[in-house]
Design an enzyme around this catalytic site. Structure first.
Site, short mmCIF file in Angstrom:
data_model
loop_
_atom_site.label_atom_id
_atom_site.label_comp_id
_atom_site.label_asym_id
_atom_site.label_seq_id
_atom_site.Cartn_x
_atom_site.Cartn_y
_atom_site.Cartn_z
N GLU A 116 0.84 -1.21 0.00
CA GLU A 116 0.00 0.00 0.00
C GLU A 116 0.87 1.26 0.00
OE1 GLU A 116 -4.09 -1.16 2.20
OE2 GLU A 116 -2.31 -1.39 3.43
N GLU A 136 -3.25 -9.79 4.25
CA GLU A 136 -4.11 -9.47 5.40
C GLU A 136 -5.24 -10.48 5.60
OE1 GLU A 136 -2.91 -7.28 3.24
OE2 GLU A 136 -2.33 -5.43 4.28
N1 COA Z 1 5.20 -7.28 11.55
C1 COA Z 1 6.12 -7.45 12.50
N2 COA Z 1 7.24 -8.18 12.35
C2 COA Z 1 7.44 -8.73 11.15
C3 COA Z 1 6.53 -8.59 10.09
C4 COA Z 1 5.38 -7.81 10.31
N3 COA Z 1 4.47 -7.58 9.36
N4 COA Z 1 7.00 -9.26 9.02
C5 COA Z 1 8.17 -9.81 9.39
N5 COA Z 1 8.43 -9.50 10.68
C6 COA Z 1 9.59 -9.90 11.48
C7 COA Z 1 9.43 -11.32 11.98
O1 COA Z 1 8.65 -11.35 13.17
C8 COA Z 1 10.88 -11.72 12.23
O2 COA Z 1 11.32 -11.12 13.42
P1 COA Z 1 12.21 -12.00 14.47
O3 COA Z 1 13.48 -12.31 13.70
O4 COA Z 1 12.41 -11.06 15.61
O5 COA Z 1 11.41 -13.22 14.79
C9 COA Z 1 11.61 -10.98 11.08
O6 COA Z 1 10.75 -9.94 10.66
C10 COA Z 1 11.88 -11.89 9.90
O7 COA Z 1 10.66 -12.50 9.52
P2 COA Z 1 10.50 -14.10 9.32
O8 COA Z 1 9.04 -14.42 9.32
O9 COA Z 1 11.37 -14.84 10.28
O10 COA Z 1 11.12 -14.23 7.85
P3 COA Z 1 10.70 -15.25 6.71
O11 COA Z 1 11.69 -15.04 5.62
O12 COA Z 1 10.49 -16.62 7.24
O13 COA Z 1 9.26 -14.72 6.20
C11 COA Z 1 7.63 -13.08 5.53
C12 COA Z 1 9.12 -13.42 5.66
C13 COA Z 1 7.56 -11.62 5.06
C14 COA Z 1 6.97 -13.99 4.50
C15 COA Z 1 6.94 -13.27 6.89
O14 COA Z 1 7.68 -12.58 7.88
C16 COA Z 1 5.53 -12.73 6.92
O15 COA Z 1 4.62 -13.38 6.44
N6 COA Z 1 5.32 -11.53 7.52
C17 COA Z 1 4.01 -10.97 7.71
C18 COA Z 1 3.51 -10.36 6.42
C19 COA Z 1 2.12 -9.82 6.62
O16 COA Z 1 1.20 -10.55 6.94
N7 COA Z 1 1.97 -8.51 6.41
C20 COA Z 1 0.69 -7.84 6.54
C21 COA Z 1 0.43 -7.46 7.93
S1 COA Z 1 -1.18 -6.76 8.10
#
Ligand code: COA
Length: 263
Positions: A116, A136
Site C-alpha cells: 500500500e 491481510e
Molecule cells: N510485523 C512485525 N514483524 C514482522 C513482520 C510484520 N508484518 N513481518 C516480518 N516480521 C519480522 C518477523 O517477526 C521476524 O522477526 P524476528 O526475527 O524477531 O522473529 C523478522 O521480521 C523476519 O521474519 P521471518 O518471518 O522470520 O522471515 P521469513 O523469511 O520466514 O518470512 C515473511 C518473511 C515476510 C513472508 C513473513 O515474515 C511474513 O509473512 N510476515 C508478515 C507479512 C504480513 O502478513 N503482512 C501484513 C500485515 S497486516
C-alpha cells in the site's frame, strides 16, 4: 548529509536534485510500526523543506534497508488495538498528496501495508527477486489503507480480488504484467535504473512535473469533464513561467540542454 529519524534515514543529493528516504527497521523487514509511519511523514517533510527557497529537490526515492522493501503493518502492534492514525492523516495519504513525485524502489518483500505504501507512490520499480502481495486475509482482516482500491485502479478489480482474497505472494514480473509495477530489472541493475529514471524526472521543469502528478491523481478521483477543465486551468499559469520560456528557447536554438529552475 543524511538525517536520521528513529526508523528512517533521509538524504538529499544537491547535484541531481534527488532525495532518498530509507525505511530503516531491517530486523523486522521494515514492518510499519506507528513510529515508522510517523517518521516517513517527518522524513518526506524534511526533504521538501529543501524547497523553501525555490525547487531544488524534484523527486524522492523510497526504499527499504536490509534487502526488503516492507513486510506490511507491524503485526506486534495489533495487540495494542486498532491503529490510532486515521487514513487521511497517514503516511499513505501524505505520499499520495506530496507535491513531488515519489518512486518506490522495491527489493525483497513488499507486502500488505508495504505494498500500500508502494502503491501510494507515483512509481514502483522492482528487481526480479521482489515479491508482493496483500496477506491481510490470512489475519482475518483486509488491507486497511486502500490496497484493494489501489490495485483495482492500477490493474483491475478482478486482479485486486484475486490478490487480496488469496493473500498469495507474486513475483515482481507478474506485477509489471498487471500494471501494478512500472518496471522490473535484474537485481544488480536496479540501482542504476532507478537513479537514471529519478534523474530524468529531476531534469524536467519541476512545476510541470508537480502539475502532472496532481492531474493524474485527479484522473482517478473526478469525472472526465472536471478533470479536463482542471488541466486547462493548470496549463495557463505554466505559460507564464520562466521554465516555459527556457524550454521554448532551448527548442528554438537547438544547441543546448534546457536548465529548469522551478520558476
Ligand atoms: N510485523 C512485525 N514483524 C514482522 C513482520 C510484520 N508484518 N513481518 C516480518 N516480521 C519480522 C518477523 O517477526 C521476524 O522477526 P524476528 O526475527 O524477531 O522473529 C523478522 O521480521 C523476519 O521474519 P521471518 O518471518 O522470520 O522471515 P521469513 O523469511 O520466514 O518470512 C515473511 C518473511 C515476510 C513472508 C513473513 O515474515 C511474513 O509473512 N510476515 C508478515 C507479512 C504480513 O502478513 N503482512 C501484513 C500485515 S497486516
Amino acid at each position: 548529509m543524511p538525517t536520521d529519524f528513529d526508523t528512517t534515514t533521509v538524504e538529499f543529493d544537491e547535484e541531481t536534485g534527488v532525495g532518498h528516504l530509507t525505511l530503516n527497521r531491517p530486523d523486522a523487514m521494515n514492518a510499519l510500526s506507528s513510529q515508522l509511519s510517523e517518521d516517513i511523514v517527518a522524513g518526506l517533510r524534511a526533504l521538501n523543506d529543501h524547497n523553501d527557497d525555490g525547487v531544488d529537490m524534484c523527486v524522492v526515492v523510497v526504499e527499504g534497508a536490509g534487502g526488503n522493501f516492507c513486510a506490511g503493518a507491524d503485526i506486534n502492534e495489533f495487540s495494542e488495538g486498532p491503529p490510532t492514525t486515521e487514513v487521511d492523516r497517514s503516511h499513505y495519504r501524505f505520499i499520495q498528496e506530496y507535491p513531488l513525485p515519489v518512486i518506490a524502489k522495491i527489493r525483497g518483500y513488499c507486502l500488505g501495508g508495504g505494498l500500500e505504501t508502494a502503491m501510494s507512490c507515483d512509481f514502483r520499480i522492482a528487481d526480479t527477486d521482489a515479491r508482493f502481495g496483500l496477506p491481510e486475509v490470512n489475519l482475518g482482516i483486509i488491507p486497511g489503507a486502500g490496497g484493494v482500491q489501489l490495485i483495482s485502479r492500477l490493474a483491475n478489480p478482478s486482479v485486486a480480488k484475486e490478490i487480496a482474497m488469496t493473500g498469495k505472494h507474486l513475483p515482481a514480473e507478474r506485477g509489471a504484467e498487471l500494471g501494478i509495477f512500472n518496471d522490473v530489472h535484474a537485481p544488480d541493475e536496479l540501482d542504476d535504473a532507478v537513479d537514471e529514471f529519478a534523474e530524468t524526472l529531476a531534469s524536467k521543469p519541476p512545476l510541470s512535473i508537480q502539475a502532472i502528478k496532481k492531474s493524474a491523481t485527479m484522473a482517478t478521483q473526478t469525472g472526465l469533464r472536471e478533470g479536463i477543465e482542471y488541466d486547462a486551468d493548470t496549463f495557463k499559469p505554466l505559460l507564464a513561467t520562466e521554465d516555459h520560456q527556457e524550454g521554448v528557447r532551448a527548442f528554438a536554438e537547438d544547441d543546448y540542454e534546457p536548465e529548469f529552475q522551478g520558476k
